[in-house]
Motif scaffolding. Structure first.
Motif, PDB file in Angstrom:
ATOM      1  N   PHE A  14       0.810  -1.228   0.000  1.00 48.78           N
ATOM      2  CA  PHE A  14       0.000   0.000   0.000  1.00 48.78           C
ATOM      3  C   PHE A  14       0.839   1.272   0.000  1.00 48.78           C
ATOM      4  O   PHE A  14       0.323   2.360   0.232  1.00 48.78           O
ATOM      5  N   ARG A  15       2.165   1.158  -0.192  1.00 48.56           N
ATOM      6  CA  ARG A  15       3.053   2.315  -0.095  1.00 48.56           C
ATOM      7  C   ARG A  15       2.521   3.501  -0.853  1.00 48.56           C
ATOM      8  O   ARG A  15       1.984   3.330  -1.937  1.00 48.56           O
ATOM      9  N   PRO A  16       2.556   4.675  -0.323  1.00 47.43           N
ATOM     10  CA  PRO A  16       3.213   5.082   0.907  1.00 47.43           C
ATOM     11  C   PRO A  16       2.312   4.963   2.132  1.00 47.43           C
ATOM     12  O   PRO A  16       2.580   5.573   3.163  1.00 47.43           O
ATOM     13  N   PHE A  17       1.248   4.191   2.033  1.00 39.87           N
ATOM     14  CA  PHE A  17       0.288   4.066   3.127  1.00 39.87           C
ATOM     15  C   PHE A  17       0.500   2.765   3.888  1.00 39.87           C
ATOM     16  O   PHE A  17       1.207   1.877   3.443  1.00 39.87           O
ATOM     17  N   CYS A  18      -0.162   2.641   5.024  1.00 39.64           N
ATOM     18  CA  CYS A  18      -0.038   1.431   5.838  1.00 39.64           C
ATOM     19  C   CYS A  18      -1.123   0.418   5.501  1.00 39.64           C
ATOM     20  O   CYS A  18      -0.989  -0.759   5.812  1.00 39.64           O
TER      21      CYS A  18
END
Length: 60
Positions: A14-18
């Protein structure tokens, strides 16, 4: 790297997400205009007014 939405550690998928949840929250902010930069440029105002006037009836 930390997630820009919740500051948790990012996940490669999911970069840049968690997570998908944070990615979806970010997408929602883009779609509803949260990230838009206001403009006082007269050309931008004219373009926006033209877009409103050209929208199908019932959408403005």
């Amino acid at each position: 790297m930390t997630c820009p939405i919740c500051s948790k550690q990012t996940q490669y998928a999911f970069r840049p997400f968690c997570s998908k949840r944070c990615a979806d929250q970010d997408l929602g902010k883009w779609l509803n205009g949260t990230y838009a930069t206001p403009s006082d440029d007269p050309e931008d105002v004219e373009k926006a007014q033209e877009a409103i006037n050209q929208a199908p009836h019932g959408l403005h």
